[in-house]
Design an enzyme around this catalytic site. Structure first.
Site, PDB file in Angstrom:
ATOM      1  N   LYS A  54      34.154 -12.336  24.640  1.00 13.02           N
ATOM      2  CA  LYS A  54      34.830 -11.072  24.272  1.00 13.02           C
ATOM      3  C   LYS A  54      34.893 -10.246  25.619  1.00 13.02           C
ATOM      4  O   LYS A  54      36.071  -9.985  25.966  1.00 13.02           O
ATOM      5  CB  LYS A  54      34.815 -10.409  23.000  1.00 13.02           C
ATOM      6  CG  LYS A  54      35.795  -9.449  22.498  1.00 13.02           C
ATOM      7  CD  LYS A  54      35.265  -8.564  21.442  1.00 13.02           C
ATOM      8  CE  LYS A  54      35.332  -9.572  20.341  1.00 13.02           C
ATOM      9  NZ  LYS A  54      34.687  -8.808  18.995  1.00 13.02           N
ATOM     10  N   ARG A  74      32.277  -3.117  19.776  1.00 11.88           N
ATOM     11  CA  ARG A  74      32.664  -4.389  19.101  1.00 11.88           C
ATOM     12  C   ARG A  74      31.566  -5.506  19.694  1.00 11.88           C
ATOM     13  O   ARG A  74      31.084  -5.447  20.912  1.00 11.88           O
ATOM     14  CB  ARG A  74      33.956  -5.010  19.731  1.00 11.88           C
ATOM     15  CG  ARG A  74      34.991  -3.719  19.737  1.00 11.88           C
ATOM     16  CD  ARG A  74      36.326  -4.077  20.753  1.00 11.88           C
ATOM     17  NE  ARG A  74      36.855  -5.325  20.318  1.00 11.88           N
ATOM     18  CZ  ARG A  74      37.882  -5.748  20.968  1.00 11.88           C
ATOM     19  NH1 ARG A  74      38.231  -5.476  22.139  1.00 11.88           N
ATOM     20  NH2 ARG A  74      38.593  -6.893  20.384  1.00 11.88           N
ATOM     21  N   GLY A  76      30.265 -13.470  10.895  1.00 13.06           N
ATOM     22  CA  GLY A  76      28.860 -13.380  10.432  1.00 13.06           C
ATOM     23  C   GLY A  76      28.148 -12.208  11.256  1.00 13.06           C
ATOM     24  O   GLY A  76      27.047 -11.614  10.793  1.00 13.06           O
ATOM     25  N   MET A 127      28.269  -8.639  13.264  1.00 12.23           N
ATOM     26  CA  MET A 127      28.707  -7.093  12.802  1.00 12.23           C
ATOM     27  C   MET A 127      29.948  -6.863  13.003  1.00 12.23           C
ATOM     28  O   MET A 127      30.765  -7.357  13.905  1.00 12.23           O
ATOM     29  CB  MET A 127      28.068  -6.131  13.742  1.00 12.23           C
ATOM     30  CG  MET A 127      28.183  -4.628  13.159  1.00 12.23           C
ATOM     31  SD  MET A 127      27.964  -3.502  14.529  1.00 12.23           S
ATOM     32  CE  MET A 127      29.702  -3.732  15.420  1.00 12.23           C
ATOM     33  N   ARG A 159      41.199 -15.489  23.961  1.00 14.91           N
ATOM     34  CA  ARG A 159      40.399 -16.399  24.019  1.00 14.91           C
ATOM     35  C   ARG A 159      41.030 -17.748  23.784  1.00 14.91           C
ATOM     36  O   ARG A 159      42.263 -17.513  23.409  1.00 14.91           O
ATOM     37  CB  ARG A 159      39.196 -16.374  22.647  1.00 14.91           C
ATOM     38  CG  ARG A 159      39.825 -16.359  21.289  1.00 14.91           C
ATOM     39  CD  ARG A 159      38.762 -16.040  20.279  1.00 14.91           C
ATOM     40  NE  ARG A 159      39.463 -15.562  19.201  1.00 14.91           N
ATOM     41  CZ  ARG A 159      38.732 -15.043  18.312  1.00 14.91           C
ATOM     42  NH1 ARG A 159      37.526 -15.042  18.193  1.00 14.91           N
ATOM     43  NH2 ARG A 159      39.384 -14.533  17.161  1.00 14.91           N
ATOM     44  N   HIS A 203      26.102 -43.714   0.139  1.00 10.34           N
ATOM     45  CA  HIS A 203      26.569 -44.787   0.093  1.00 10.34           C
ATOM     46  C   HIS A 203      28.130 -44.962   0.242  1.00 10.34           C
ATOM     47  O   HIS A 203      28.597 -45.610   1.084  1.00 10.34           O
ATOM     48  CB  HIS A 203      26.050 -45.652  -1.058  1.00 10.34           C
ATOM     49  CG  HIS A 203      26.778 -46.993  -1.179  1.00 10.34           C
ATOM     50  ND1 HIS A 203      27.722 -47.191  -2.014  1.00 10.34           N
ATOM     51  CD2 HIS A 203      26.275 -48.286  -0.904  1.00 10.34           C
ATOM     52  CE1 HIS A 203      28.156 -48.530  -1.854  1.00 10.34           C
ATOM     53  NE2 HIS A 203      27.232 -49.189  -1.150  1.00 10.34           N
ATOM     54  N   SER A 208      27.040 -59.678  25.324  1.00 10.62           N
ATOM     55  CA  SER A 208      27.611 -58.443  24.632  1.00 10.62           C
ATOM     56  C   SER A 208      26.435 -57.846  23.887  1.00 10.62           C
ATOM     57  O   SER A 208      25.686 -58.536  23.381  1.00 10.62           O
ATOM     58  CB  SER A 208      28.607 -59.011  23.426  1.00 10.62           C
ATOM     59  OG  SER A 208      28.872 -58.015  22.612  1.00 10.62           O
ATOM     60  N   CYS A 217      29.295 -54.309  21.533  1.00 10.06           N
ATOM     61  CA  CYS A 217      29.906 -54.352  20.353  1.00 10.06           C
ATOM     62  C   CYS A 217      29.217 -53.617  19.116  1.00 10.06           C
ATOM     63  O   CYS A 217      29.695 -53.758  17.909  1.00 10.06           O
ATOM     64  CB  CYS A 217      30.233 -55.882  19.863  1.00 10.06           C
ATOM     65  SG  CYS A 217      28.730 -56.729  19.720  1.00 10.06           S
ATOM     66  N   TYR A 221      33.692 -53.650  29.092  1.00  9.62           N
ATOM     67  CA  TYR A 221      34.408 -53.232  28.066  1.00  9.62           C
ATOM     68  C   TYR A 221      33.445 -52.686  27.149  1.00  9.62           C
ATOM     69  O   TYR A 221      32.615 -53.183  26.719  1.00  9.62           O
ATOM     70  CB  TYR A 221      35.350 -54.325  27.382  1.00  9.62           C
ATOM     71  CG  TYR A 221      34.628 -55.491  26.792  1.00  9.62           C
ATOM     72  CD1 TYR A 221      34.319 -55.293  25.103  1.00  9.62           C
ATOM     73  CD2 TYR A 221      34.226 -56.572  27.370  1.00  9.62           C
ATOM     74  CE1 TYR A 221      33.412 -56.342  24.735  1.00  9.62           C
ATOM     75  CE2 TYR A 221      33.469 -57.864  26.782  1.00  9.62           C
ATOM     76  CZ  TYR A 221      33.268 -57.569  25.494  1.00  9.62           C
ATOM     77  OH  TYR A 221      32.453 -58.507  24.692  1.00  9.62           O
TER      78      TYR A 221
HETATM   79  P1  ADP Z   1      36.275  -9.586  15.777  1.00 10.93           P
HETATM   80  O1  ADP Z   1      35.166 -10.048  16.751  1.00 10.93           O
HETATM   81  O2  ADP Z   1      36.055  -9.624  14.333  1.00 10.93           O
HETATM   82  O3  ADP Z   1      37.744 -10.074  16.359  1.00 10.93           O
HETATM   83  P2  ADP Z   1      36.996  -7.127  17.196  1.00 10.93           P
HETATM   84  O4  ADP Z   1      35.879  -6.518  18.068  1.00 10.93           O
HETATM   85  O5  ADP Z   1      37.953  -7.921  18.110  1.00 10.93           O
HETATM   86  O6  ADP Z   1      36.468  -8.027  16.140  1.00 10.93           O
HETATM   87  O7  ADP Z   1      37.884  -5.929  16.460  1.00 10.93           O
HETATM   88  C1  ADP Z   1      38.809  -6.159  15.623  1.00 10.93           C
HETATM   89  C2  ADP Z   1      40.032  -5.535  15.837  1.00 10.93           C
HETATM   90  O8  ADP Z   1      39.699  -3.962  15.875  1.00 10.93           O
HETATM   91  C3  ADP Z   1      40.630  -6.113  17.036  1.00 10.93           C
HETATM   92  O9  ADP Z   1      41.655  -6.985  16.713  1.00 10.93           O
HETATM   93  C4  ADP Z   1      41.625  -4.486  17.391  1.00 10.93           C
HETATM   94  O10 ADP Z   1      42.681  -4.698  16.427  1.00 10.93           O
HETATM   95  C5  ADP Z   1      40.717  -3.718  16.837  1.00 10.93           C
HETATM   96  N1  ADP Z   1      40.150  -2.767  17.877  1.00 10.93           N
HETATM   97  C6  ADP Z   1      38.931  -3.228  18.703  1.00 10.93           C
HETATM   98  N2  ADP Z   1      39.038  -2.256  19.582  1.00 10.93           N
HETATM   99  C7  ADP Z   1      39.839  -1.587  19.470  1.00 10.93           C
HETATM  100  C8  ADP Z   1      40.367  -0.626  20.583  1.00 10.93           C
HETATM  101  N3  ADP Z   1      39.600  -0.152  21.614  1.00 10.93           N
HETATM  102  N4  ADP Z   1      41.359   0.216  20.331  1.00 10.93           N
HETATM  103  C9  ADP Z   1      42.128  -0.230  19.284  1.00 10.93           C
HETATM  104  N5  ADP Z   1      41.864  -1.145  18.183  1.00 10.93           N
HETATM  105  C10 ADP Z   1      40.621  -1.993  18.647  1.00 10.93           C
HETATM  106 MG    MG Z   2      38.929  -9.941  17.329  1.00 10.81          MG
END
Ligand code: ADP
Ligand code: MG
Ligand code: MG
Length: 899
Positions: free
Chosen positions: A23, A93, A102, A104, A338, A459, A780, A848, A868
């Site tokens: 990210k 984030r 899974g 935070m 991504r 099986h 082979s 083979c 091959y």
């Molecule tokens: P995840 O990894 O679960 O996708 P994110 O870190 O992408 O979590 O955050 C989830 C959502 O929170 C983002 O898709 C966005 O909509 C919102 N978000 C995150 N950071 C910001 C920000 N700086 N301003 C506005 N919305 C945000």
């Molecule tokens: Mg996201």
């Protein structure tokens, strides 16, 4: 080592995923190509490791570095963190190298406290927006920092409140309402967290950052890493980013989108958004999101802007992307990008179309599609459009790919009666608790197999994959009642004759018949394969024992048969008695009679295969397995004779002759028993002890060839002798067979371009390849047996008893029956090719074993210069792709060495 712990977004780039996480690295990249990304910074993954190394403490000095970074963001935003006018709010984030559910949850609107709330209300004049942001912040922060579940806030307090004031959604609440909700939330924290909600914004930030690091080791994250084989050591980064607000009014919103359709690959924007919403609202389902196409009508200028950004990003990353964005008062902000997860069909279509668009090269397109992607296209699949409306009964393991529709049957005999392959030709699905070898005839007659128990190597799974039959195994929610011929799952009862649909590629089981889409070999797929073929040097053959499989393989692009197992033809019901008689008789005349009759059927089999494979080489292996495999089961005979004896002792009459017959059979079977049949009388050894058998097979092959040649067809038979360990074995058998071949040619009066070769599947053969190549016209590699004999494992015992543990404990890096063990088995192969070719220049070498369909093993085959690979029909396209990828990689390695 790099000691910078905090990177401003303008200081990083997409190549820094290890340090900044996926990210963070992409936020940096988007910033640097000039896209509208709210400013922020990333705390590196190294800090996460340091946090743990120091016993769960934020490293000294980190906060100071963050203060410097925050100051930079404050300057860019012209705002102040915790300030009493124009306050700066941020999101915190998480973001590891690999996207990881899974971890935070993101905290939004961090930095709100009584001072900043007042300031923001004054600035925006929008009290409702500010308290909406605050209630979100309290909830998300308390969840991650104090472990107070979001649900406690959202589904209890907030839902109750909405009900009380009669609000259908959050949009119906006023500023006063939301302010009241915030009070309730703060009280909930006070009672349950044992402290006040923090008002110091720096404390808020420190706690949130720490919570991200802690979440790296929460149970969900650990389990996810285990299953996805993500190492624990890589750690997570933390992104701190200034907020933009999708919840500040009706000209604001938030959404997610793919630059192309992730299930079909079609080039159109695909996604959803919600106006006046924030963060996860779109995916959390608080309101029903709107398709992205609506944005074009609702706000054409923002839509145009977004399309421009999508095109720019695709051109930059040369890939289909998954994007997150927010609109604040009509202005677009990018929050994440991504590489988009996609289905097999989408991967192929997007790759091919990107070549047409001039975005990527053919090599890149070929490299980008994986074997797993192709696998999805090579089997019938459920029409994705039908899935949303379907009734999902259960989900088991995706044990053998492809989808199947049929009537449920609960025993193998019914399947064989009603099903295909000699039955009534209906589509049936065999449902069992688990299968065993007695069920194989029923499995063969079925469109699909469903079991309630057993894993991916059970099986049912192994046999189904072998036969290319879709299979869902271990669907534990099912209670199968074989006696009343039905299964129950939840409240649903499925009885014999009821139709169900299986998806062996996902493990899903549906009630009723869903529409299927047949395997594709044309269109985008066909185009990609043409490119792959132009890039590869390895040829791809198939393992096929009958004309039907051979035909299927040709459709998938096979260039020959690398392994035709003749003994499979002996198991068919009309032949087995002949084979048994031939083995058991003491009378040479009877034996010859049986051989003559078998020769007729074998010749017909070969005619069928040669006909389909016209003009392409067909490698036929002479009989290989131990003879007892064709005889009645010894233990079973013991049980039967014992039972007869008991009944006779109890006075039952009329059993004497049956008993005598069975006892005779038992004695004969006993006489043929071996302590270790895998290492006993089989392969070439059998040919030496019973020469009649292989002489018959050679004659059947060559007579079949002669017949087709006389019809003007080109036939290229390659007769292969299995399980050689000493050159003398080959000398003896080959001279016998050559003599027979010359006889047939003389009788038929046509020239047959046949070859004699051998399998290399015993280390001694590999080690003496120079000697062997003087006689063998081709090699082979039977890598299944070569792996067994090199490791000294019996595959069945190893896979059942210890191999999995070996892999788990990293005693072996992987299962050597799936991917060639290059250092051991592979070394023998390499040596064998070299010595074989120095004795006989240009010696044709192939593989083979099942490894011939495994992409990594195929790369190795390319490297050691095999001519091959040969694999099952459904893996042929995957092998073509893997061979091309191996060639591309080899070329790249050479060119980097050149520099
Ligand atoms: P995840 O990894 O679960 O996708 P994110 O870190 O992408 O979590 O955050 C989830 C959502 O929170 C983002 O898709 C966005 O909509 C919102 N978000 C995150 N950071 C910001 C920000 N700086 N301003 C506005 N919305 C945000
Ligand atoms: Mg996201
Ligand atoms: Mg073998």
């Amino acid at each position: 080592m790099n000691h910078q712990r905090v990177y401003l977004f303008r200081e990083g780039n997409a190549s820094m995923r290890d340090l900044l996480g996926g990210k963070g690295a992409n936020l940096c990249e988007m910033t640097n190509i000039g896209l509208p990304v709210p400013p922020g910074f990333t705390i590196t993954t190294a800090v996460c490791n340091q946090y743990y190394a120091e016993g769960g403490k934020l490293p000294d000095g980190l906060m100071d570095e963050m203060r410097v970074a925050v100051a930079d963001v404050e300057r860019l935003m012209e705002r102040t963190f915790g300030g009493s006018s124009r306050p700066l709010l941020v999101s915190v984030r998480s973001g590891a190298k690999f996207s990881m559910p899974g971890m935070m949850d993101t905290v939004l609107n961090l930095g709100l406290n009584p001072t900043t709330i007042a300031a923001l209300i004054q600035e925006t004049g929008d009290e409702r927006f500010v308290y909406d942001s605050y209630r979100r912040f309290i909830m998300m922060f308390s969840d991650v920092a104090f472990g107070l579940s979001k649900h406690g806030f959202d589904e209890k307090i907030f839902a109750d409140f909405k009900r009380k004031v009669g609000a259908a959604t959050d949009l119906d609440l006023t500023a006063a309402h939301l302010k009241e909700v915030c009070e309730l939330f703060l009280a909930h924290v006070r009672t349950n967290a044992g402290r006040e909600f923090p008002t110091d914004v720096w404390e808020q930030l420190a706690l949130a950052v720490e919570a991200v690091f802690k979440s790296w080791h929460n149970d969900r994250a650990i389990v996810y890493r285990r299953t996805e084989k993500i190492p624990d050591e890589i750690g997570t980064a933390v992104n701190v980013q200034s907020m933009v607000y999708g919840n500040a009014g009706d000209d604001c919103g938030t959404g997610v989108a793919f630059t192309r359709d992730p299930s079909t690959g079609e080039k159109h924007l695909y996604g959803e958004y919600l106006m006046n919403a924030q963060g996860e609202d779109v995916v959390a389902g608080v309101r029903t999101p709107v398709p992205i196409s609506e944005l074009e009508k609702q706000n054409p200028s923002v839509f145009a802007d977004f399309v421009r950004v999508c095109n720019l990003l695709e051109a930059h990353y040369k890939d289909m992307l998954d994007l997150e964005f927010t609109i604040e008062h009509g202005k677009l902000f990018m929050l994440q990008c991504r590489s988009g997860k996609r289905t097999g069909p989408a991967a192929v279509r997007a790759a091919v179309e990107m070549v047409h668009e001039g975005l990527i090269t053919k090599e890149e397109a070929v490299n980008r599609v994986t074997g797993a992607h192709l696998d999805q296209l090579l089997h019938p699949r459920i029409d994705p459009a039908a899935i949303p409306g379907a009734t999902l009964l259960a989900t088991g393991l995706a044990a053998s790919p492809g989808a199947a529709v049929g009537k449920a049957v609960f025993d193998a005999n019914t399947a064989a009666e009603l099903g295909g392959h000699g039955g009534a030709g209906q589509a049936v699905i065999l449902v069992r608790d688990e299968t065993n070898p007695d069920d194989v005839h029923g499995m063969l007659a079925s469109k699909g197999v469903l079991t309630a128990r057993g894993g991916k190597t059970s099986h049912a799974a192994v046999v189904a994959r072998g036969f290319g039959i879709p299979c869902v195994a271990g669907a534990e929610a099912l209670t199968v009642d074989v006696h009343s011929k039905r299964f129950t799952v939840g409240g649903t009862v499925v009885s014999e004759g009821d139709t169900i649909t299986l998806d062996g590629s996902t493990g899903a089981v549906y009630l009723g018949a869903l529409p299927l889409i047949e395997a594709e070999v044309s269109g985008h797929f066909g185009e990609l394969m043409v490119w792959a073929d132009s890039l590869r040097t390895l040829k791809v053959r198939t393992n096929a024992d009958n004309p039907r499989d051979a035909q299927q393989a040709i459709e998938f692009g096979a260039e020959g048969i690398g392994l035709c197992r003749t003994e499979h033809m002996f198991f068919e019901a009309d032949r087995l008695p002949l084979v048994q008689e031939m083995i058991l008789t003491k009378d040479e005349a009877v034996r010859q009679q049986m051989l003559d009759r078998l020769q007729v059927v074998q010749q017909t089999d070969f005619e069928g295969i040669f006909d389909v494979m016209e003009g392409k080489p067909v490698t036929i292996r002479l009989i290989d397995p131990p003879l007892h495999e064709f005889l009645p089961n010894y233990d079973q005979l013991i049980r039967e004779t014992t039972e007869l004896k008991v009944r006779m002792d109890l006075g039952q009459s009329g059993l004497e002759s049956q008993y005598a017959e069975k006892m005779k059979l038992l004695a004969e079977v006993e006489g043929m028993r071996e302590a270790n049949p895998m290492l006993g009388l089989r392969g070439v050894r059998l040919s030496i002890v019973f020469p009649g058998l292989v002489v018959m097979q050679t004659r059947a092959i060559l007579q079949a060839a002669a017949k087709l040649i006389k019809q003007g067809k080109t036939v290229l038979p390659e007769i292969m002798i299995p399980l050689i360990s000493h050159v003398n074995e080959l000398k003896v058998v080959q001279s016998q067979l050559e003599a027979e071949a010359r006889k047939v040619i003389a009788e038929q009066g046509v020239d047959i371009p046949y070859q004699f070769g051998t399998m290399i599947e015993i280390p001694r053969a590999a080690l003496t390849s120079g000697e062997i190549a003087e006689y063998a016209q081709f090699f082979s590699f039977g890598t299944n047996d070569l792996t067994q004999t090199t490791f000294g494992y019996s595959r069945d015992d190893a896979e059942g008893k210890f191999l999995q543990r070996y892999v788990e404990q990293k005693i072996l890096p992987r299962n050597p029956f799936e991917t060639v063990d290059t250092t051991g088995v592979g070394r023998l192969m390499r040596l064998s090719v070299q010595e074989g070719r120095s004795a006989r220049p240009g010696l044709k070498c192939g593989i083979c074993g099942e490894h011939g369909g495994d992409p990594e093993s195929i790369a190795f085959c390319h490297e050691i210069g095999l001519d091959y690979v040969s694999c099952s029909p459904f893996r042929v396209p995957i092998a073509r792709l893997a061979a091309a990828q191996a060639a591309i990689r080899a070329r790249m390695t050479v060119s980097t060495l050149d520099k």
